[in-house]
Design a protein around this motif. Structure first.
Motif, PDB file in Angstrom:
ATOM      1  N   VAL A  56       0.852  -1.190   0.000  1.00 55.63           N
ATOM      2  CA  VAL A  56       0.000   0.000   0.000  1.00 55.63           C
ATOM      3  C   VAL A  56       0.889   1.242   0.000  1.00 55.63           C
ATOM      4  CG1 VAL A  56      -1.714   1.310   1.329  1.00 55.63           C
ATOM      5  CG2 VAL A  56      -1.811  -1.191   1.308  1.00 55.63           C
ATOM      6  N   LEU A  57       0.491   2.259  -0.757  1.00 60.00           N
ATOM      7  CA  LEU A  57       1.154   3.562  -0.681  1.00 60.00           C
ATOM      8  C   LEU A  57       0.178   4.519  -0.010  1.00 60.00           C
ATOM      9  CD1 LEU A  57       3.549   5.425  -1.338  1.00 60.00           C
ATOM     10  CD2 LEU A  57       2.377   5.967  -3.495  1.00 60.00           C
ATOM     11  N   PHE A  58       0.510   4.978   1.175  1.00 65.96           N
ATOM     12  CA  PHE A  58      -0.327   5.882   1.955  1.00 65.96           C
ATOM     13  C   PHE A  58       0.344   7.246   1.926  1.00 65.96           C
ATOM     14  CE2 PHE A  58      -1.939   6.704   6.567  1.00 65.96           C
ATOM     15  CZ  PHE A  58      -2.942   7.544   6.095  1.00 65.96           C
ATOM     16  N   GLY A 115       9.671   3.395  -5.433  1.00 69.31           N
ATOM     17  CA  GLY A 115      10.508   3.235  -4.248  1.00 69.31           C
ATOM     18  C   GLY A 115      10.085   2.074  -3.363  1.00 69.31           C
ATOM     19  N   LYS A 116       8.816   1.697  -3.458  1.00 71.85           N
ATOM     20  CA  LYS A 116       8.310   0.551  -2.689  1.00 71.85           C
ATOM     21  C   LYS A 116       8.206  -0.705  -3.544  1.00 71.85           C
ATOM     22  CE  LYS A 116       5.352   0.887   0.640  1.00 71.85           C
ATOM     23  NZ  LYS A 116       4.179   1.090   1.501  1.00 71.85           N
ATOM     24  N   GLY A 117       8.649  -0.606  -4.814  1.00 78.73           N
ATOM     25  CA  GLY A 117       8.562  -1.754  -5.712  1.00 78.73           C
ATOM     26  C   GLY A 117       7.134  -2.018  -6.180  1.00 78.73           C
ATOM     27  N   LEU A 118       6.305  -0.974  -6.224  1.00 80.69           N
ATOM     28  CA  LEU A 118       4.902  -1.114  -6.619  1.00 80.69           C
ATOM     29  C   LEU A 118       4.655  -0.436  -7.957  1.00 80.69           C
ATOM     30  CD1 LEU A 118       3.319  -0.206  -3.144  1.00 80.69           C
ATOM     31  CD2 LEU A 118       3.711  -2.501  -4.089  1.00 80.69           C
ATOM     32  N   ASP A 119       3.510  -0.746  -8.558  1.00 82.43           N
ATOM     33  CA  ASP A 119       3.129  -0.103  -9.814  1.00 82.43           C
ATOM     34  C   ASP A 119       1.788   0.602  -9.645  1.00 82.43           C
ATOM     35  OD1 ASP A 119       1.089  -2.046 -10.036  1.00 82.43           O
ATOM     36  OD2 ASP A 119       2.291  -3.308 -11.360  1.00 82.43           O
ATOM     37  N   ARG A 120       1.249   1.111 -10.733  1.00 85.89           N
ATOM     38  CA  ARG A 120       0.017   1.905 -10.698  1.00 85.89           C
ATOM     39  C   ARG A 120      -1.232   1.100 -10.350  1.00 85.89           C
ATOM     40  NH1 ARG A 120      -0.292   6.811 -14.921  1.00 85.89           N
ATOM     41  NH2 ARG A 120       1.553   7.938 -14.221  1.00 85.89           N
ATOM     42  N   ASP A 121      -1.107  -0.219 -10.236  1.00 93.70           N
ATOM     43  CA  ASP A 121      -2.243  -1.045  -9.820  1.00 93.70           C
ATOM     44  C   ASP A 121      -2.276  -1.275  -8.311  1.00 93.70           C
ATOM     45  OD1 ASP A 121      -3.296  -1.359 -12.413  1.00 93.70           O
ATOM     46  OD2 ASP A 121      -1.868  -2.985 -12.832  1.00 93.70           O
ATOM     47  N   ALA A 122      -1.254  -0.823  -7.607  1.00 95.78           N
ATOM     48  CA  ALA A 122      -1.211  -0.983  -6.148  1.00 95.78           C
ATOM     49  C   ALA A 122      -2.235  -0.067  -5.495  1.00 95.78           C
ATOM     50  CB  ALA A 122       0.184  -0.643  -5.634  1.00 95.78           C
ATOM     51  N   LEU A 123      -2.647  -0.412  -4.299  1.00 94.82           N
ATOM     52  CA  LEU A 123      -3.569   0.425  -3.544  1.00 94.82           C
ATOM     53  C   LEU A 123      -2.838   1.685  -3.081  1.00 94.82           C
ATOM     54  CD1 LEU A 123      -6.217   1.084  -2.088  1.00 94.82           C
ATOM     55  CD2 LEU A 123      -5.414  -0.350  -0.183  1.00 94.82           C
ATOM     56  N   ILE A 124      -3.436   2.837  -3.412  1.00 88.72           N
ATOM     57  CA  ILE A 124      -2.939   4.139  -2.971  1.00 88.72           C
ATOM     58  C   ILE A 124      -4.035   4.763  -2.124  1.00 88.72           C
ATOM     59  CG2 ILE A 124      -2.179   6.448  -3.675  1.00 88.72           C
ATOM     60  CD1 ILE A 124      -1.375   5.170  -6.388  1.00 88.72           C
ATOM     61  N   ILE A 125      -3.677   5.267  -0.958  1.00 86.80           N
ATOM     62  CA  ILE A 125      -4.640   5.957  -0.102  1.00 86.80           C
ATOM     63  C   ILE A 125      -4.116   7.368   0.128  1.00 86.80           C
ATOM     64  CG2 ILE A 125      -5.828   6.007   2.122  1.00 86.80           C
ATOM     65  CD1 ILE A 125      -5.347   2.956   2.292  1.00 86.80           C
ATOM     66  N   THR A 126      -4.969   8.363  -0.169  1.00 85.24           N
ATOM     67  CA  THR A 126      -4.602   9.759   0.042  1.00 85.24           C
ATOM     68  C   THR A 126      -5.316  10.297   1.280  1.00 85.24           C
ATOM     69  OG1 THR A 126      -6.377  10.668  -1.346  1.00 85.24           O
ATOM     70  CG2 THR A 126      -4.295  10.108  -2.444  1.00 85.24           C
ATOM     71  N   MET A 127      -4.675  11.248   1.946  1.00 86.42           N
ATOM     72  CA  MET A 127      -5.279  11.863   3.132  1.00 86.42           C
ATOM     73  C   MET A 127      -4.953  13.355   3.156  1.00 86.42           C
ATOM     74  SD  MET A 127      -4.936  10.923   7.197  1.00 86.42           S
ATOM     75  CE  MET A 127      -3.164  11.118   7.272  1.00 86.42           C
ATOM     76  N   CYS A 128      -5.986  14.172   3.338  1.00 87.02           N
ATOM     77  CA  CYS A 128      -5.798  15.608   3.516  1.00 87.02           C
ATOM     78  C   CYS A 128      -6.310  15.983   4.911  1.00 87.02           C
ATOM     79  CB  CYS A 128      -6.516  16.400   2.424  1.00 87.02           C
ATOM     80  SG  CYS A 128      -8.318  16.392   2.515  1.00 87.02           S
ATOM     81  N   ARG A 129      -6.618  17.233   5.142  1.00 86.29           N
ATOM     82  CA  ARG A 129      -7.099  17.652   6.455  1.00 86.29           C
ATOM     83  C   ARG A 129      -8.513  17.157   6.729  1.00 86.29           C
ATOM     84  NH1 ARG A 129      -8.633  23.695   7.968  1.00 86.29           N
ATOM     85  NH2 ARG A 129     -10.166  23.098   6.441  1.00 86.29           N
TER      86      ARG A 129
END
Length: 180
Positions: free
Chosen positions: A41-43, A100-114
């Protein structure tokens, strides 16, 4: 035949809308995903780094990659705030963080703002529109929603990462914070 056609249209529309718009995950669900599947996961915290410096940070994120950057040379009279522009390098920086994490564009990405709605969801939708396939955002973001009544009216003291008992600190991790 007509009902089959309508069923196919409905199904196709559902598939398109399911992939076209980012879905929210709660702070608790995000924490569980990071704990259980962190390597996959990329958080990312998509807030401007100055905002993080004054509000707080969680080391659970992999990186701070701002979706929008404050332009201190332009003032928005109507809103009473500095203007914010989309970070022109946002997609490239997300790609680099994935690599950098060895992942591609199909990996789970979670974004967080305020708050979850101002930049969290828009940044997730922005990534989906640019070829990332599995992007979500943290519901109510880092700081949560404002209270509408009572002594705490106007303060962000409900929901969100900070108000859910999850780990955070007022200090910023210099290894993870965005630096142009």
């Amino acid at each position: 035949m007509r009902s089959l056609f309508i069923t196919l249209l409905f199904w196709f529309g559902f598939v398109v809308s399911a992939h076209g718009e980012a879905l929210s995950v709660t702070p608790e669900e995000t924490w569980a995903l990071v704990q259980e599947q962190g390597e996959d996961v990329l958080f990312i915290d998509v807030r401007d780094p100055v905002e993080i410096m004054f509000i707080g940070f969680t080391d659970a994120v992999d990186r701070n990659i701002p979706f929008q950057l404050v332009d201190r040379a332009r003032w928005n009279e109507e809103k009473g705030v500095f203007a914010m522009d989309i970070n022109k390098d946002f997609v490239a920086q997300v790609d680099a963080a994935l690599n950098g994490k060895g992942l591609d564009r199909d990996a789970l990405i979670i974004t967080m703002c305020r708050s979850g709605s101002a930049r969290g969801k828009p940044s997730a939708d922005y990534l989906l529109e640019r070829g990332f396939s599995n992007v979500k955002y943290v519901e109510h973001g880092f700081q949560g929603s404002t209270v509408k009544d009572g002594d705490k009216k106007g303060f962000r003291v409900k929901n969100g990462w900070q108000n859910s008992g999850l780990p955070w600190t007022p200090k910023t991790n210099p290894e993870k914070i965005y630096r142009p």
